[in-house]
Design an enzyme around this catalytic site. Structure first.
Site, PDB file in Angstrom:
ATOM      1  N   SER A  79       0.706  -1.153  -0.004  1.00  0.00           N
ATOM      2  CA  SER A  79      -0.156   0.208  -0.036  1.00  0.00           C
ATOM      3  C   SER A  79       0.738   1.341   0.008  1.00  0.00           C
ATOM      4  O   SER A  79       0.407   2.325  -0.063  1.00  0.00           O
ATOM      5  CB  SER A  79      -0.924   0.048   1.104  1.00  0.00           C
TER       6      SER A  79
ATOM      7  N   GLY B 151       2.454  -0.599   4.449  1.00  0.00           N
ATOM      8  CA  GLY B 151       2.006  -1.795   3.304  1.00  0.00           C
ATOM      9  C   GLY B 151       2.198  -2.949   3.710  1.00  0.00           C
ATOM     10  O   GLY B 151       3.149  -3.445   4.325  1.00  0.00           O
TER      11      GLY B 151
ATOM     12  N   TYR C 127     -10.972   2.620   5.034  1.00  0.00           N
ATOM     13  CA  TYR C 127      -9.932   2.240   3.967  1.00  0.00           C
ATOM     14  C   TYR C 127     -10.345   1.280   3.227  1.00  0.00           C
ATOM     15  O   TYR C 127     -11.088  -0.129   3.464  1.00  0.00           O
ATOM     16  CB  TYR C 127      -8.784   1.672   4.979  1.00  0.00           C
ATOM     17  N   SER C 128     -10.283   1.559   2.001  1.00  0.00           N
ATOM     18  CA  SER C 128     -10.955   0.726   0.766  1.00  0.00           C
ATOM     19  C   SER C 128      -9.760   0.648  -0.374  1.00  0.00           C
ATOM     20  O   SER C 128      -9.315   1.604  -0.920  1.00  0.00           O
ATOM     21  CB  SER C 128     -12.304   1.085   0.124  1.00  0.00           C
ATOM     22  N   ASN C 129      -9.181  -0.524  -0.628  1.00  0.00           N
ATOM     23  CA  ASN C 129      -8.282  -0.685  -2.005  1.00  0.00           C
ATOM     24  C   ASN C 129      -8.867  -0.352  -3.039  1.00  0.00           C
ATOM     25  O   ASN C 129      -8.130  -0.011  -4.097  1.00  0.00           O
ATOM     26  CB  ASN C 129      -7.549  -2.017  -1.757  1.00  0.00           C
TER      27      ASN C 129
ATOM     28  N   THR D  66      -6.009 -17.012   1.630  1.00  0.00           N
ATOM     29  CA  THR D  66      -5.598 -17.923   2.452  1.00  0.00           C
ATOM     30  C   THR D  66      -4.639 -19.154   1.825  1.00  0.00           C
ATOM     31  O   THR D  66      -4.364 -18.804   0.524  1.00  0.00           O
ATOM     32  CB  THR D  66      -7.117 -19.081   2.651  1.00  0.00           C
TER      33      THR D  66
ATOM     34  N   PHE E 172     -13.194 -13.586  -2.624  1.00  0.00           N
ATOM     35  CA  PHE E 172     -11.954 -13.193  -2.835  1.00  0.00           C
ATOM     36  C   PHE E 172     -10.955 -13.553  -1.789  1.00  0.00           C
ATOM     37  O   PHE E 172      -9.566 -14.142  -2.281  1.00  0.00           O
ATOM     38  CB  PHE E 172     -11.878 -11.439  -3.158  1.00  0.00           C
TER      39      PHE E 172
END
Length: 386
Positions: free
Chosen positions: A87, A336, A193-195, A157, A151
């Site tokens: 990030s 990040g 927070y949103s990518n 995972t 996702f």
């Protein structure tokens, strides 16, 4: 401290603390990095395979490394290692959009729909009501695609990662995942927070310039600053040398450290695909906060912050975080995390004192503890005023 994304049970694309405040008068005295070195070593003692950090200040550049960069061969971790910065990519993306604003090519108050018509739609999302600015400071309310259960299962995972690590995902694919969910809140009403915000920001850059966001970052930032270790790999799965390996336990306490070095970084896109090293990151944040990349008006916009309710003492600007350290000092930067790599960059308000640190494992250690030791020494401590 770190502010995590909505992903649970795994560590990915971490938003971590780094922050804003008064300028440091000078860098630390010679030998003042002893506590910083000890904090890097402490991370290895806590279980991280290897750690590396670089500091740039009034006395020059100082680096340290501890532990190993390859568990199979025992290769030591190096201060010159390149790694996935995740990030931290967001600060580069925001910088390019602010440059484009300074050039009069867009306004940050433009609706997203102006540049990406019809893309942000579904389950209450509406790009006509969301500004580009709200993408950059995470007040858009757009759902984070990394919070989608399917996702996470397929990519974050252990079993899913090794089945899908080489899948190529287009930015529109990532946005489509987010659009399957309702917004987290009304546009501009809160912070989350949103990518997905930065995937869209990268797409806006391409629409405005006619070139991929990676091309714009390269020609506007990487090349002028001579960031020779920094790259945007696109779909390339490896990390350029010199580099070590990256390891993840996928959030399983006491689980085995699994080698996750190779992956298709398109799962992160403009939200976190970049590769760099600690020296380049200190140079970038020094140039940015020192006024070499943005005019004063745009730099002030970048440093205009909103509160992060889940993390007292942390505020978020435009691709830049503002956090008060335990000693009261403020630093600017970003953090990040992507499987196997945890990073943090922090800097004084004037960019004259910068730190970048990386761990090659994602289950132990605390990058902010390294920043605390570097910026909270008597020689570097700043006032608590804003």
């Amino acid at each position: 401290m770190r502010v995590r994304t909505a992903v649970t049970g795994t560590a990915v694309l971490l938003l971590s603390a780094a922050l804003a405040g008064p300028a440091l008068a000078a860098g630390p005295a010679p030998g003042a990095h002893t506590a910083t070195r000890a904090a890097v070593r402490a991370a290895v003692t806590a279980g991280v395979p290897g750690a590396t950090a670089t500091v740039r200040d009034a006395h020059g550049t100082w680096s340290t490394a501890a532990g190993v960069g390859d568990l199979r061969t025992g290769r030591p971790r190096s201060a010159h290692d390149r790694y996935r910065v995740a990030s931290i990519t967001k600060t580069f993306v925001a910088t390019v959009l602010l440059q484009l604003e300074a050039e009069g090519r867009l306004s940050l108050d433009d609706p997203v729909d102006t540049w990406l018509p019809g893309l942000v739609r579904g389950h209450g999302h509406d790009g006509r009501r969301i500004s580009v600015r709200w993408l950059l400071n995470h007040t858009s309310g757009i759902h984070d695609y990394l919070a989608d259960d399917d996702f996470r299962r397929d990519h974050l995972t252990g079993d899913g990662f090794f089945r899908h690590r080489y899948d190529t995902l287009a930015p529109r694919d990532l946005v489509a995942v987010a659009m399957r969910h309702a917004p987290d809140f009304a546009p501009g009403a809160s912070w989350g927070y949103s990518n997905t915000n930065y995937v869209l920001a990268g797409m806006v850059i391409e629409r405005v310039t006619g070139r991929p966001y990676a091309t714009e970052i390269t020609r506007r930032i990487i090349t002028p600053l001579r960031l020779t270790a920094t790259s945007l790999p696109g779909t390339r799965t490896g990390v350029p040398r010199p580099s070590g390996r990256a390891y993840s336990t996928f959030g399983v306490p006491g689980g085995p450290a699994r080698d996750v070095t190779a992956l298709d970084p398109s799962l992160a896109s403009a939200a976190g695909e970049m590769i760099s090293d600690s020296a380049d990151l200190t140079r970038f944040y020094g140039a940015l906060l020192g006024g070499r990349l943005l005019p004063p008006r745009q730099l002030a916009e970048m440093r205009t912050t909103v509160p992060v309710k889940a993390a007292p003492g942390v505020r978020y600007g435009l691709g830049l975080t503002d956090t008060r350290l335990a000693c009261g000092a403020h630093v600017w930067g970003h953090g990040g995390e992507i499987p196997g790599s945890v990073s943090e960059a922090a800097a004084s308000a004037d960019g004259r004192h910068t730190l970048a640190v990386n761990f090659d494992g994602d289950w132990a250690g605390d990058t902010t503890a390294v920043a605390e030791k570097e910026f909270c020494q008597p020689e570097t401590r700043v006032s608590t005023g804003r």
